[in-house]
Every structure is written in structure tokens, then in C-alpha cells.
Design a protein around this motif. Sequence first.
Motif, PDB file in Angstrom:
ATOM      1  N   GLY A  44       0.763  -0.985  -0.033  1.00 29.79           N
ATOM      2  CA  GLY A  44       0.165  -0.185   0.203  1.00 29.79           C
ATOM      3  C   GLY A  44       0.584   1.273  -0.234  1.00 29.79           C
ATOM      4  O   GLY A  44       0.035   2.658   0.476  1.00 29.79           O
ATOM      5  N   LYS A  45       2.616   1.001  -0.266  1.00 27.26           N
ATOM      6  CA  LYS A  45       2.883   2.629  -0.480  1.00 27.26           C
ATOM      7  C   LYS A  45       2.757   3.531  -1.251  1.00 27.26           C
ATOM      8  O   LYS A  45       2.192   4.240  -0.626  1.00 27.26           O
ATOM      9  CB  LYS A  45       4.628   2.303  -0.478  1.00 27.26           C
ATOM     10  CG  LYS A  45       4.892   1.270   0.206  1.00 27.26           C
ATOM     11  CD  LYS A  45       6.526   0.335  -0.351  1.00 27.26           C
ATOM     12  CE  LYS A  45       6.576  -0.180  -1.536  1.00 27.26           C
ATOM     13  NZ  LYS A  45       6.119  -1.707  -1.101  1.00 27.26           N
ATOM     14  N   SER A  46       2.444   2.818  -2.232  1.00 26.54           N
ATOM     15  CA  SER A  46       1.596   3.911  -3.307  1.00 26.54           C
ATOM     16  C   SER A  46       0.316   4.227  -3.482  1.00 26.54           C
ATOM     17  O   SER A  46       0.280   5.401  -3.283  1.00 26.54           O
ATOM     18  CB  SER A  46       1.732   2.716  -5.240  1.00 26.54           C
ATOM     19  OG  SER A  46       3.032   2.761  -5.393  1.00 26.54           O
ATOM     20  N   THR A  47      -0.214   3.507  -2.683  1.00 33.18           N
ATOM     21  CA  THR A  47      -1.818   3.990  -2.173  1.00 33.18           C
ATOM     22  C   THR A  47      -2.211   5.392  -1.839  1.00 33.18           C
ATOM     23  O   THR A  47      -2.603   6.130  -1.849  1.00 33.18           O
ATOM     24  CB  THR A  47      -2.794   2.602  -1.625  1.00 33.18           C
ATOM     25  OG1 THR A  47      -2.366   1.643  -2.412  1.00 33.18           O
ATOM     26  CG2 THR A  47      -4.077   3.071  -1.525  1.00 33.18           C
ATOM     27  N   LEU A  48      -1.361   4.856  -0.317  1.00 30.87           N
ATOM     28  CA  LEU A  48      -0.731   6.176   0.682  1.00 30.87           C
ATOM     29  C   LEU A  48      -0.129   7.015  -0.136  1.00 30.87           C
ATOM     30  O   LEU A  48      -0.334   8.570  -0.050  1.00 30.87           O
ATOM     31  CB  LEU A  48       0.282   5.717   1.929  1.00 30.87           C
ATOM     32  CG  LEU A  48       0.474   6.768   2.513  1.00 30.87           C
ATOM     33  CD1 LEU A  48      -1.030   7.260   3.082  1.00 30.87           C
ATOM     34  CD2 LEU A  48       1.458   6.728   3.874  1.00 30.87           C
ATOM     35  N   GLY A  53      -0.893  12.422  -2.136  1.00 27.67           N
ATOM     36  CA  GLY A  53      -0.618  13.387  -3.874  1.00 27.67           C
ATOM     37  C   GLY A  53      -1.944  13.805  -4.150  1.00 27.67           C
ATOM     38  O   GLY A  53      -1.640  14.489  -5.510  1.00 27.67           O
ATOM     39  N   LEU A  54      -2.893  13.520  -3.216  1.00 29.26           N
ATOM     40  CA  LEU A  54      -3.815  14.229  -3.618  1.00 29.26           C
ATOM     41  C   LEU A  54      -4.798  13.660  -5.385  1.00 29.26           C
ATOM     42  O   LEU A  54      -5.735  13.964  -6.057  1.00 29.26           O
ATOM     43  CB  LEU A  54      -4.573  15.941  -4.399  1.00 29.26           C
ATOM     44  CG  LEU A  54      -3.955  16.116  -2.843  1.00 29.26           C
ATOM     45  CD1 LEU A  54      -4.085  18.173  -3.025  1.00 29.26           C
ATOM     46  CD2 LEU A  54      -5.064  15.973  -1.788  1.00 29.26           C
ATOM     47  N   ILE A  81      -3.518  22.438  -6.201  1.00 24.53           N
ATOM     48  CA  ILE A  81      -2.444  22.386  -4.938  1.00 24.53           C
ATOM     49  C   ILE A  81      -1.426  21.229  -5.941  1.00 24.53           C
ATOM     50  O   ILE A  81      -0.157  21.460  -5.488  1.00 24.53           O
ATOM     51  CB  ILE A  81      -3.200  21.236  -4.229  1.00 24.53           C
ATOM     52  CG1 ILE A  81      -4.034  22.547  -3.107  1.00 24.53           C
ATOM     53  CG2 ILE A  81      -1.884  20.609  -3.301  1.00 24.53           C
ATOM     54  CD1 ILE A  81      -4.452  21.774  -2.306  1.00 24.53           C
ATOM     55  N   ARG A  82      -1.946  20.068  -6.605  1.00 25.23           N
ATOM     56  CA  ARG A  82      -0.929  19.215  -6.900  1.00 25.23           C
ATOM     57  C   ARG A  82       0.078  19.945  -8.463  1.00 25.23           C
ATOM     58  O   ARG A  82       1.419  19.988  -8.295  1.00 25.23           O
ATOM     59  CB  ARG A  82      -1.424  18.047  -8.511  1.00 25.23           C
ATOM     60  CG  ARG A  82      -2.144  17.449  -7.614  1.00 25.23           C
ATOM     61  CD  ARG A  82      -2.346  16.071  -8.337  1.00 25.23           C
ATOM     62  NE  ARG A  82      -3.599  16.439  -9.553  1.00 25.23           N
ATOM     63  CZ  ARG A  82      -5.118  15.940  -9.746  1.00 25.23           C
ATOM     64  NH1 ARG A  82      -5.726  15.485  -8.569  1.00 25.23           N
ATOM     65  NH2 ARG A  82      -5.387  16.185 -10.456  1.00 25.23           N
ATOM     66  N   ASN A  83      -0.748  21.139  -8.880  1.00 29.21           N
ATOM     67  CA  ASN A  83      -0.152  22.033  -9.988  1.00 29.21           C
ATOM     68  C   ASN A  83       1.165  22.939  -9.905  1.00 29.21           C
ATOM     69  O   ASN A  83       1.946  22.298  -9.549  1.00 29.21           O
ATOM     70  CB  ASN A  83      -0.605  22.884 -10.474  1.00 29.21           C
ATOM     71  CG  ASN A  83      -0.093  23.795 -11.651  1.00 29.21           C
ATOM     72  OD1 ASN A  83       0.199  24.696 -11.382  1.00 29.21           O
ATOM     73  ND2 ASN A  83       0.434  22.743 -13.033  1.00 29.21           N
ATOM     74  N   GLN A  84       0.739  23.405  -7.954  1.00 23.48           N
ATOM     75  CA  GLN A  84       1.490  24.068  -6.973  1.00 23.48           C
ATOM     76  C   GLN A  84       2.522  24.013  -6.034  1.00 23.48           C
ATOM     77  O   GLN A  84       3.804  24.449  -6.041  1.00 23.48           O
ATOM     78  CB  GLN A  84       0.885  25.416  -6.759  1.00 23.48           C
ATOM     79  CG  GLN A  84      -0.514  26.129  -7.907  1.00 23.48           C
ATOM     80  CD  GLN A  84       0.597  27.156  -8.323  1.00 23.48           C
ATOM     81  OE1 GLN A  84       0.915  27.748  -7.804  1.00 23.48           O
ATOM     82  NE2 GLN A  84       0.617  27.254  -9.629  1.00 23.48           N
ATOM     83  N   ASP A  85       2.486  23.106  -5.368  1.00 25.40           N
ATOM     84  CA  ASP A  85       2.510  22.453  -4.089  1.00 25.40           C
ATOM     85  C   ASP A  85       3.562  20.852  -3.869  1.00 25.40           C
ATOM     86  O   ASP A  85       4.714  20.778  -2.992  1.00 25.40           O
ATOM     87  CB  ASP A  85       1.801  22.855  -3.165  1.00 25.40           C
ATOM     88  CG  ASP A  85       0.718  23.869  -2.673  1.00 25.40           C
ATOM     89  OD1 ASP A  85       1.650  24.869  -3.249  1.00 25.40           O
ATOM     90  OD2 ASP A  85      -0.144  24.281  -2.234  1.00 25.40           O
ATOM     91  N   ARG A 160       6.578  22.690  -2.311  1.00 27.51           N
ATOM     92  CA  ARG A 160       7.943  22.527  -1.229  1.00 27.51           C
ATOM     93  C   ARG A 160       7.323  21.317  -0.740  1.00 27.51           C
ATOM     94  O   ARG A 160       8.485  20.882   0.029  1.00 27.51           O
ATOM     95  CB  ARG A 160       6.656  23.214   0.249  1.00 27.51           C
ATOM     96  CG  ARG A 160       6.939  24.902   0.196  1.00 27.51           C
ATOM     97  CD  ARG A 160       5.336  25.315   0.347  1.00 27.51           C
ATOM     98  NE  ARG A 160       5.300  25.135   1.708  1.00 27.51           N
ATOM     99  CZ  ARG A 160       4.581  25.753   2.330  1.00 27.51           C
ATOM    100  NH1 ARG A 160       3.505  26.112   2.147  1.00 27.51           N
ATOM    101  NH2 ARG A 160       5.180  25.521   4.204  1.00 27.51           N
ATOM    102  N   LEU A 161       6.332  20.387  -1.115  1.00 30.16           N
ATOM    103  CA  LEU A 161       6.738  18.984  -1.451  1.00 30.16           C
ATOM    104  C   LEU A 161       6.737  17.928  -3.014  1.00 30.16           C
ATOM    105  O   LEU A 161       6.342  18.391  -3.653  1.00 30.16           O
ATOM    106  CB  LEU A 161       5.630  18.316  -1.567  1.00 30.16           C
ATOM    107  CG  LEU A 161       5.029  16.835  -0.308  1.00 30.16           C
ATOM    108  CD1 LEU A 161       5.989  16.412   0.690  1.00 30.16           C
ATOM    109  CD2 LEU A 161       3.868  16.762  -0.137  1.00 30.16           C
ATOM    110  N   ILE A 162       7.874  16.992  -2.644  1.00 27.71           N
ATOM    111  CA  ILE A 162       8.381  15.897  -3.377  1.00 27.71           C
ATOM    112  C   ILE A 162       7.605  14.953  -3.106  1.00 27.71           C
ATOM    113  O   ILE A 162       8.491  14.167  -2.597  1.00 27.71           O
ATOM    114  CB  ILE A 162       9.559  16.120  -3.881  1.00 27.71           C
ATOM    115  CG1 ILE A 162       9.680  17.509  -5.040  1.00 27.71           C
ATOM    116  CG2 ILE A 162       9.955  14.965  -5.634  1.00 27.71           C
ATOM    117  CD1 ILE A 162      11.285  17.983  -5.728  1.00 27.71           C
ATOM    118  N   LEU A 163       7.152  14.353  -4.050  1.00 21.99           N
ATOM    119  CA  LEU A 163       6.315  12.359  -3.802  1.00 21.99           C
ATOM    120  C   LEU A 163       7.020  11.521  -5.291  1.00 21.99           C
ATOM    121  O   LEU A 163       7.010  11.720  -6.347  1.00 21.99           O
ATOM    122  CB  LEU A 163       5.107  12.442  -3.772  1.00 21.99           C
ATOM    123  CG  LEU A 163       4.420  13.550  -2.983  1.00 21.99           C
ATOM    124  CD1 LEU A 163       2.788  13.123  -2.762  1.00 21.99           C
ATOM    125  CD2 LEU A 163       5.304  12.998  -1.461  1.00 21.99           C
ATOM    126  N   ALA A 164       7.683  10.867  -4.285  1.00 25.50           N
ATOM    127  CA  ALA A 164       8.367  10.370  -5.169  1.00 25.50           C
ATOM    128  C   ALA A 164       8.569   8.466  -5.040  1.00 25.50           C
ATOM    129  O   ALA A 164       8.736   7.902  -4.440  1.00 25.50           O
ATOM    130  CB  ALA A 164      10.773  10.291  -5.353  1.00 25.50           C
TER     131      ALA A 164
END
Lengths: 223, 400
Positions: A44-48, A53-54, A81-85, A160-164
Amino acid sequence: MIQFRNIRKTYERPDRARLEVLKDVDGRIEEGAFAAVVGPSGSGKSTLMNILGLLDQPDSGTYTLNGREVTDLDPTERARIRNQDIGFVFQQFHLLPRTSAVENVTLPLVYSDVPDPEDRAVAALARVGLSDRLHHHPHELSGGQQQRVAIARALVNNPRLILADEPTGNLDAEVTEEIMEIFLGLHRAGRTIMLITHDSDLAARCTERLRIEDGRLFEEATV
Amino acid sequence: MNKRLILSGSVRVFARYKLRSFLMGLGVVIGVAALIVMRSVGTSAEDDVLENFNRLFSGSAMTIMNRAQRIDGEGQWAGKLTVEDLEALSAELPQVVDFDPGKTATREVSYRDVNRSLMIRGAGERADVVMGRGVMRGEFFSGSEIRSAARVALIGFKTAESLFEDEDPLGKQIEIGGSPFRIKGVLEEHGFDPHGMDLDDQVHVPITTMMRRIVNAQYIDSARLLLVEGADLEAAVDDVTDVLRARHELGATVQDDFSIYTPNQVQRLVKEANQVVTVYLPATAVIALLVAAIVIANIMLMSVRERTPEIGLRKAVGATEGQIKGQFFAESLVTSLFSGLIGAGLGIAIVAVLGMHNTTITIAPDAVAFGLLTALVVGTLAGYLPARRAAGLEAVEALK
Ligand SMILES: Nc1ncnc2c1ncn2[C@@H]1O[C@H](COP(=O)(O)OP(=O)(O)O)[C@@H](O)[C@H]1O
Ligand SMILES: [Mg+2]
């Protein structure tokens, strides 16, 4: 920066059995943290990450991003928010085919209002060391270079946030190290990063580790 | 949202998917071009024919045909119209100022070793005035030539070219149905009649010669009456009908054995006949464009499926559903409009080339406007479903 409580996500399997991927998980990631998320495949890592990441919505629970409750926002506001943050980096790069590196990096700016999109794309590519590959198409780039283009794309709007999500999953050890160096640099520059990985060496170099197992989230002590 | 980037993005898609864009646009290119060519040629032909009619029917005039339609509309039968009928009409009806009888037949016409089968027309003494067609060279029939059924002929300029090439036809002797005729003149250029008959490739002889020497008939085919300026056409039709019925001794229950056409009726008939060309053919082009819309929609639906990761990614980097919808709509519209413009250019070029061979063919501006409008409609229709499907994709699913 990120705070979530009682996040629950259940999928219905083809045989109609319910699959509880996330069972009431709580957690927080501080501003400036470099958090690794580890756990077995299918845990469930990707799910989280998609929920944080909205890109996806939980069945229940609350989620506060940058001090703002975002659980019940309308789709347009979530897109903003996805676009900006938030900047995303995926295992499969997801670059547009037959499209130059600069144009790929410009993509998020198509959906925001900045006066100089191309200049910013060129600057972002410089930060990942690809100034000499601006007009190359994905098929003319190595896997590592393609992932660097994808990282530049995640950076171009200064989120401000990067999700990899397993960004080095398709790359060999040497290239993995290059990519990790880039993430470490971004972390030093003050960005908050969440990195899903199977690589325990990489996880060990992060400031904190979250483990997902059996639908629950544990914070692992720093080794 | 950055409008410039959105637009350049949808143009860039052409470059990314060249073959696909080409196939998508092809139907629109062909449809719009066909629409413009068919409509232009159709309306030009109609204008041409109507112009001929206006020349013939300037002022008040009517045409009597020596035939009537059967009541059930199937077939026609010949009546008993004679030159004497026309003389009677002229004498009895004050509004009839002039008339010309007509009789046609096809005969072998030869000069030396050239042999052609041509339309021969018997014409009266006043044909030059009544039919509005005199000679451009030589002389028209004289009254005594008509009365004596002289063996003289007038020929169209194309007939002159085909029989005599560079020779001067005036005064030459030709054979019509084996009998010798002397050529008196070359008829004025007259173009085509509504049935596509070339009026410039005909031979005219005196009506009397035609009736007695060529066909040996009692009844004429048709007649044209000139009426006084401003005459009441409806009343004149009634008067002529009364006189002819009396002379033909038709009982009260018997149908007319002739038909009368006035300019208004003829114009209407011409327009009706031409609807095939001006309306129905272009309508098939419109159907072709609708098929093109279905093709575009299908290719775009395929494209949406193939570009699912791209759509997911665009959503991940901040595209709203509306923006995704807008993007695919824009691609469909840009494809159709761009193809529409190419098709219009192609259609105009084809009409221009046709116009070089036939000067009556000119571009129909309404067809160009209609073609582009249809392209726009095609783009909108074709883009609707793919755009909706693309916008509805879940980002999470699309990125898997
Ligand atoms: N849309 C879905 N429908 C049904 N099951 C799903 C769906 N998405 C994910 N899953 C299941 O949820 C579990 C967690 O998936 P995921 O978060 O991708 O795991 P991980 O990233 O940790 O490998 C897996 O068993 C996966 O098969
Ligand atoms: Mg995963």
C-alpha cells in the motif's frame, strides 16, 4: 507539513472480497524532512502516496497539507494544489514520447500562469545536470537521464513537497546513486521529500523511515 | 493556465502523430473539396442555363409544345399543332405580336468527305427576332425563301468548324439527308440548352423546307409566341388554350393535346432539374463529412486509449478535467479546421482549373463558407466523445 489521521482505503477484489490496503493509518511528515517509505510489494505504499499527492481519495480519514484541511476540496482546487505545491516522480518516468526534454519539463507550467515557462524549464534541467540535453527526445536519452528530466519536471513549479514512487526501481546501482545525490541536494536546499523505495541503503540515508505492513504504518527508529 | 502553451501543444500533436493526423484530416480535406467543387460547378451550370433562358424569354413570351403529359404522368403523346394554328393565334389574339414555329429532326449532314449526324431545326421567317438568335455572318432566311421552301441552311459556328475547318462556309453546298443545301450564314453563338444540347452545333433550315422536304410532316414540335410588353401571362395562357382547343376540336372532357410554358414555369423547372447538382450532390459531400467526423472520433478514441499515461500525467501535474477536455477538443477542432482549410484550398484550385476550360464555372462562395462551417461542426462532433472519455480517466488508474 503533512499530517493525516485514520486514513482508510479498501479495494474490492474481482472475487468481491474486500482488500483493506490501509487500515486507519496515522502519520506526519515535518517540513524539510526526507522521509523514506518502505514495505513489501503490494503493502500500500503507492496507495498512500497517491492519497497524500491528492491523486486519489481515501475512504475515510483527515489529511492536512501545509496547515490546510484538503480532504474535502473540489477536484479543481485539488488540481491546483498538485500543480503548485507537489512534484511527482514515478518509477516509469512518464515522459511524453516524441517531445523534447524542455517541453516535457514545461508541462506543469501549461496549467499555471508564469511569464517565462521555457526559461524556467531550462533552469530546472540545469539543476539536474542536463543543460546539454535540452532538445533531446526521451528515446535519445538513457534511463537515468530520462528520470532526471522527470525530476526537473517535478521541480519546475518550485513545489515544497516532492513525492517519488520508487524512482530508481528501473535503474542500475550507479545511476541510482546519481539520482539519490540529486534528491539529497534538493533536501539540503530545504525541500520536503517522500521517497518510496525497496532499497534499504537508500532508506538508511533518509532522515526518517516509515514502514507499511499489513495495512498499518510504523515509524522506524533511526538506525 | 497558459493559453499559448495549450495551443502550441495541440499543434505539436500533429508533429508527434504525423500519420495519424494525416489520416484524421484526410476525410475532411476530401469532403470539403468535393463539396466546393460540386456546388460551384452545379450553381455555375444553373446560372448559365438561366442566363440563356433570360435571353430567350426577355419580355413576355410563351412556349407551346406539341405534346401533352398523360394524366397518370407516364409518357407523352403528340398533338396537332400546325403553323396555321400560330397564324390563327396571331390573328385572333391582340396580345400575340410575333411567333416562330419549330420542328427538329436528326439527319446526316455531309460536306465532301466529312459526315456528321446533326440536329436540324426548321425555323420561321421571324426566328431571328422571336428566338433572339440571328446570324453572325451571312444572311438570315428571307420571306420568299420561307414561302418557297428553299434549300438553304444556316449553321452553328461549331458545325462550321467541324465541316469546313479553315474554309469559308458561306455559299458552300452541303448535303442534308442526301439533298443539297446552300449555306447562307453562320448562327450567333448560343451555348447549351437545359438538356445539354449544344445549340452551336446545329443546322437551321426554313420551317417549310423542314416540313415538306426533310421530314414530310404536318405538325410542328413547338412554337414560341411573343406577347405585347406587360401582357397578363395567365390570361394569355387561357386565351391561347381556348383558341387551340377550339381549332383542335377537343371536347369538354378531353385533355389539352399541347403544353404551354411561361418563363416563370421554365425557370422553376430548370431549378428543380438542377437540384440534383446544386443540392443533392453537395448533400452527399456533407454525408461524407459526417463519415469523416466518425473517423476522427474513432481515431481520437484510440488515441485517448493510447495516450492514457499522458492524460494521467497531465492530471498529476495539475490539469483539471476541464483542461483535459479542452485539450482534446482543441486537437479535434484544430485538425478539422486545418484540414477544412486545406480542402477549401484544394476545392478552389480544382474549380479554378475547371474554370480555365469552361469560363462559366466560377467558385461558389457559399460553398466555401459552408465547407468550413461543416469542418467546424465535424471537429466539435468528433471531439466531444474522446474529450469526455479523456477527462473522465482517473489519474491513478491512468498512471499504472
Ligand atoms: N484500483 C485497484 N483495485 C483493486 N486493487 C488495487 C487497486 N490499486 C491497488 N490495489 C491493490 O492494493 C494493494 C496495494 O497496492 P500498492 O499501493 O500499489 O502497493 P505498493 O505500492 O506498496 O506495492 C495491492 O495489493 C494492489 O493489488
Ligand atoms: Mg507501488
